[in-house]
Design an enzyme around this catalytic site. Structure first.
Site, PDB file in Angstrom:
ATOM      1  N   GLU A   1       0.862  -1.193   0.000  1.00  0.00           N
ATOM      2  CA  GLU A   1       0.000   0.000   0.000  1.00  0.00           C
ATOM      3  C   GLU A   1       0.894   1.238   0.000  1.00  0.00           C
ATOM      4  O   GLU A   1       1.136   1.847   1.016  1.00  0.00           O
ATOM      5  CB  GLU A   1      -0.993   0.003   1.171  1.00  0.00           C
ATOM      6  CG  GLU A   1      -0.411  -0.288   2.535  1.00  0.00           C
ATOM      7  CD  GLU A   1      -1.457  -0.080   3.648  1.00  0.00           C
ATOM      8  OE1 GLU A   1      -2.414   0.687   3.458  1.00  0.00           O
ATOM      9  OE2 GLU A   1      -1.297  -0.694   4.712  1.00  0.00           O
TER      10      GLU A   1
ATOM     11  N   GLU B   1       3.977   8.862  -4.686  1.00  0.00           N
ATOM     12  CA  GLU B   1       4.849   8.515  -3.555  1.00  0.00           C
ATOM     13  C   GLU B   1       5.833   7.420  -3.937  1.00  0.00           C
ATOM     14  O   GLU B   1       6.278   6.647  -3.086  1.00  0.00           O
ATOM     15  CB  GLU B   1       4.004   8.164  -2.323  1.00  0.00           C
ATOM     16  CG  GLU B   1       3.271   9.390  -1.784  1.00  0.00           C
ATOM     17  CD  GLU B   1       2.473   9.115  -0.512  1.00  0.00           C
ATOM     18  OE1 GLU B   1       2.574   7.995   0.025  1.00  0.00           O
ATOM     19  OE2 GLU B   1       1.753  10.023  -0.067  1.00  0.00           O
TER      20      GLU B   1
END
Lengths: 659, 659
Positions: free
Chosen positions: B450, B459
């Site tokens: 995740e 990210e």
């Protein structure tokens, strides 16, 4: 060697280059360079890397010559790099885009390593977003080198024969105004001052108004194609009148010519041939360069230009140099060369004519012997207006009494000397006083002043004369009797970048005095503010507001407006005027340069769109300032709100004549 | 008193005002105010100066009440000033312009003296250059007070009956989109954060798309005209469905309602009448306010709204709050409420469904007893993905071996506790190691992670998973198996002004995580970048370039784009997805807010013009960044060139799973 010598012209446009069309294999570049220099070209535009190269893991860049083959000065002074023309950063094919990006970065890195002054980038295709992104990244890291984006001058149709394809990387499928491409590219690159233009010139030219836009853009080179040339009666290459005029324009705007293409004229050297006596290559008996006839003709055009007028030579170092009101270079110069400015003959001749007419109107012929006119010079300085007033009196046979009012004690010393020297003791009274304290012994028939700035009222002439008119008889005359300011929208990328370098808003909210040169004037000027003197109306105000609409020439295309050039015209008296408004400018006068009002963000004006502009002259008890804004085609911020960045305050010079 | 109480809603839109139409002569303002407050209005919009006043030498401003008549808190909390409606700063008549300028400045100065929170400026006529110049000057000097520019919501035709003329200063002669007027005005005033909007609402409403633009603008008040109301079966005022929906929108966007106009409904108090028990005026037996029936109905609409969902209440303080990646407020919150984020039930339910499906696909029913699937959780944290993986195994009857890879030693402690607590010792192996040093004992069937940001890949999930896939079998499964980012152009004046307050370029070249609320979404979102895992292709690159074209709704009109809202959608496995893209967003998930890519200068998009946008994902050895630019309708600078302002670097969290 330069195309020729022209008095006062020290610009790069004296140097002519030649484009190297084929890749000089096997490190053949030095031979190509030497041949070109021996043929009187000053530099070459040459490919740096084999056009068959495509990036691959471990591949060594196949350069045209190692850095050791030429000396550093040769690379730097005589070679402009040509980036491979196959690159296509906005191709549909992703692999081609990625190869293009890598190659472009490698070639620029190589050119930087060679300390080249400039590289020419191939013309963008219709869309240029990714190309601009990569060039913008490169520009962030460049220190000295400039990039010249190559663009066709003419609106382009596809050119599909092989020969042209090599020369001019142009695959567009419909008419495209390359100015639009340039504008998108430079906006995406945020007006980088190292991004310039190289224009390809072929046989057809766009309209004069379309061409004119480029003179305000950072064009560094005109790549003149041999197919742009005609053939004269003797078989030599020559250019059409329009091309000739365009080249003269380039020479005058620091734009270098680069000849390009295959020779279409095989002719013997003309009599002015310049190869004789060349020191480097006499022994090799060099083959004449195929483009020498074109160079000869280009040099002929250069040498045929009129020499720069004396005034232009004097002012050449001021071209496009922003003089901030806060750091007035012009004021320093004035101190050094006070006499020079007093010797603006044209200006004082106009003043003398105005005073003479006023005297004749004031005193009928039959009253000449009985009437003595009282004339006050407000801000007499070292006496030039005193002199012309007395000359006007002598010329018209009128009797005159002059008060020369001046607060600066140094100027007053000169005034006294002048009066003694000229024997004017009975005619002129020097008032060395602050006007606010002076109690005038009588009222004046005529008030003469020279308080005008480049924009007319911008040096507080209205406030000064409002103050001084209490010394004027109710029916008295002010010389000047009125003045009007003018503006016109201009393209001025150099001025924009010079202001942007300050990295603040205040410098974009300041008006500058500047000898405008590398600009494009987009429309005729229009009137802004008018002031009339004397003005005895009780409600008179020196606040002004004017809204102007400028229509662009219909054949110009779109443009970018960096700001507004400002001028003035003044009625000294009746039909005697004085001014710098281009259409009515007093010839050979050098006391004023134009003024420039910048815009924080240049305004893009689409084809055929008008521009609507607002100018305000605002007055507060201790200062006077302008605000300005554009509302059409898109609103700008209001510049210089409340005079926060730029204003005139009523300093000593003006207090002296203030009530 | 507020319209009602609504859980979580602490915004000003609970307060309702009333416009005072007639000038309260003879210092009658306190009576008018008290009557309005007694009738449950919260504030009045009242004229401050006699509309018959015109400036004259020595004239004293004829104010509606001296500052002593009301207490400072009364002035500040209960009175919004209404600037005289006769002023016309862009009149042809110069004297009217000058009188208007002086009066406007005097009235604003008076309102500042009274410490009012806001003044309403009369609507501009079609042209507003001089009006904007004066307001801009005033804004430079204001400290706290806001100015609300009054504008009709509907495209306007002239309203010539006297009654309407008083209420709505609207003299336009043809249909004008008042958004255009607003846009010109605020551009001229350079996006001043103290310049806001008050919208006049009458009986007709423009299209929904045209209305929608205003939710991204700084609208502070909706002035609801009584003539906008219908009459219900019992004779009471009510609003059309469209008006009701609009008012609900206003309430939700912090926009206060101000009732205005003459009463068209003379009805007795409804049962919920709120006058009873009023403490200030019980003895006077006050006359019921003429607009009380309209207030009652407005309060009814307010109270009828659905309560804010629990998640909205939780997030309400994040609305339109820019979280800079450099100062991640959200990270602090994560530290404080770690459990809360682990309890994003919806998110982990989706993960469990995805793992279950993958297990079933991986192990046929007849191999359940002989096959043990190897699953690695990359970035296991405190174990939520370990838990859902084991639950999926139990649910599907598959045998599972889990490696929980985590570098953060604090999280590893929790992991070990969890395993002991749950009795998972035989199922889960904790790898407390930097991935770069770890030598995996076997390869995985399934890799679960995740690592997604609000924009999917922002990210560094692609880089992390590229690194981690060396532990994956050639036919192994990555959960997520792909993710796609989305953008859409938005109007977001508040966000723009918050970024502008930093006064640098870097903050305009940064993407922000933000709970978008007071924005207008102008078109549906479009896909930007997609990443698929695993990706064993040898030439795989995580660089991306996408060019998008957005078409505006044809009935919207022009708009201003302040930047782009960004989202993601992720395919966890086959038909199990997870995301925040508005059209497909997973409901009731709270782990991600959208991302916002600003524009240094907002782009004006003319009616029916498309927007063309370029987004790049760029990769260098130590950092990853985005660049973005607009090319249509006008090119913007390329933002964040070379990642100079904003980038992700491969910090510890990611090194741990990097090869």
């Amino acid at each position: 060697m330069p195309l020729g010598q022209r008095a006062g012209d020290k610009s790069d446009s004296r140097y002519c280059g030649v484009e190297v069309l084929d890749f000089p294999a096997g490190e053949g570049l030095p031979a190509v360079l030497n041949h070109s220099l021996a043929s009187s070209f000053d530099f070459i535009l040459a490919p740096l890397v084999d056009p068959n190269y495509r990036p691959a893991p471990g591949a060594v860049l196949p350069v045209s010559a190692s850095d050791l083959v030429l000396g550093p000065a040769q690379w730097s002074n005589h070679v402009v790099g040509k980036i491979s023309e196959w690159i296509d950063l906005d191709a549909e094919d992703e692999q081609l885009r990625l190869d293009s990006e890598l190659t472009l970065k490698q070639e620029i890195a190589w050119a930087s390593h060679l300390s080249l002054q400039a590289c020419v980038l191939p013309a963008p295709r219709r869309s240029c977003g990714n190309y601009a992104r990569v060039v913008n990244q490169i520009l962030q890291g460049l220190t000295n080198m400039h990039l010249w984006l190559r663009l066709p001058l003419e609106k382009s149709e596809p050119m599909d024969d092989d020969l042209d394809k090599v020369k001019n990387n142009n695959h567009m499928n419909e008419m495209v105004d390359s100015w639009e491409l340039w504008n998108s590219f430079r906006l995406l690159c945020d007006h980088s001052s190292q991004l310039c233009v190289a224009l390809d010139i072929s046989s057809t030219l766009p309209s004069i108004n379309s061409l004119g836009r480029w003179f305000g853009e950072p064009v560094r080179a005109a790549i003149l194609q041999t197919n742009a040339f005609l053939t004269n009666g003797r078989g030599y290459p020559c250019l059409s009148k329009r091309h000739q005029k365009l080249l003269t324009g380039f020479f005058n705007h620091y734009i270098q010519v680069i000849l390009s293409g295959r020779s279409n004229h095989n002719v013997p050297p003309v009599s002015e041939g310049v190869l004789l006596g060349d020191e480097n290559h006499t022994e090799d008996a060099p083959v004449r360069h195929a483009l020498s006839p074109y160079l000869d003709y280009t040099a002929y055009l250069y040498r045929r230009m009129d020499p720069l007028p004396e005034q232009e030579c004097f002012e050449i170092n001021y071209r496009d140099f922003l003089q901030s009101p806060l750091q007035p270079l012009m004021d320093n110069l004035e101190a050094q060369t006070y006499e020079t400015f007093e010797k603006d003959v044209v200006k004082y001749t106009q003043y003398q004519r105005a005073v003479a007419k006023a005297l004749v109107d004031r005193v009928p012929d039959d009253a000449v012997s009985t009437t003595r006119t009282v004339l006050m010079v407000v801000g007499a300085g070292r006496g030039p207006l005193v002199r012309v007033s007395l000359q006007a009196a002598e010329q018209t046979g009128r009797k005159l009494k002059v008060y020369a009012v001046e607060k600066n004690p140094n100027a007053v010393i000169t005034l006294h000397s002048l009066i003694k020297l000229e024997g004017w003791e009975s005619l002129v009274t020097v008032i060395s006083s602050d006007m606010r304290c002076w109690d005038a012994p009588e009222k004046a028939d005529i008030l003469v002043s020279e308080l005008l700035g480049s924009f007319g009222d911008n040096e507080l002439s209205p406030e000064c004369l409002d103050g001084a008119q209490r010394f004027l008889k109710p029916d008295g005359i002010s010389i000047p009797s009125s003045y009007t300011s003018f503006i016109q929208p201009i393209t001025a990328s150099k001025l924009h970048n010079d202001i942007k370098a300050h990295k603040d808003i205040a410098h974009f909210e300041t008006a500058y005095v500047v000898k405008l040169h590398r600009i494009a004037t987009l429309t005729p000027p229009q009137q802004v503010f008018t002031f009339t003197h004397p003005n005895f109306s009780p409600n008179a105000s020196n606040q002004r507001y004017t809204k102007l609409q400028f229509e662009m020439p219909p054949d110009m295309g779109s443009c970018l407006v960096h700001g507004f050039a400002g001028y003035f015209d003044s009625v000294l008296y009746k039909d005697v005027h004085l001014g710098i408004e281009p259409n009515t400018a007093t010839p050979n006068m050098f006391s004023w340069f134009p003024i420039f009002f910048p815009l924080r963000k240049p305004i893009y004006v689409p084809d055929r769109s008008p521009i609507e502009v607002h100018f305000w002259r605002c007055c507060a008890p201790t200062k006077v300032w302008y605000e300005w804004a554009v509302t059409t085609p898109t609103p700008s911020p209001i510049h210089n709100s409340s005079g926060r960045s730029y204003w005139e305050h009523e300093h000593d010079r003006f207090y002296s004549i203030y009530n």
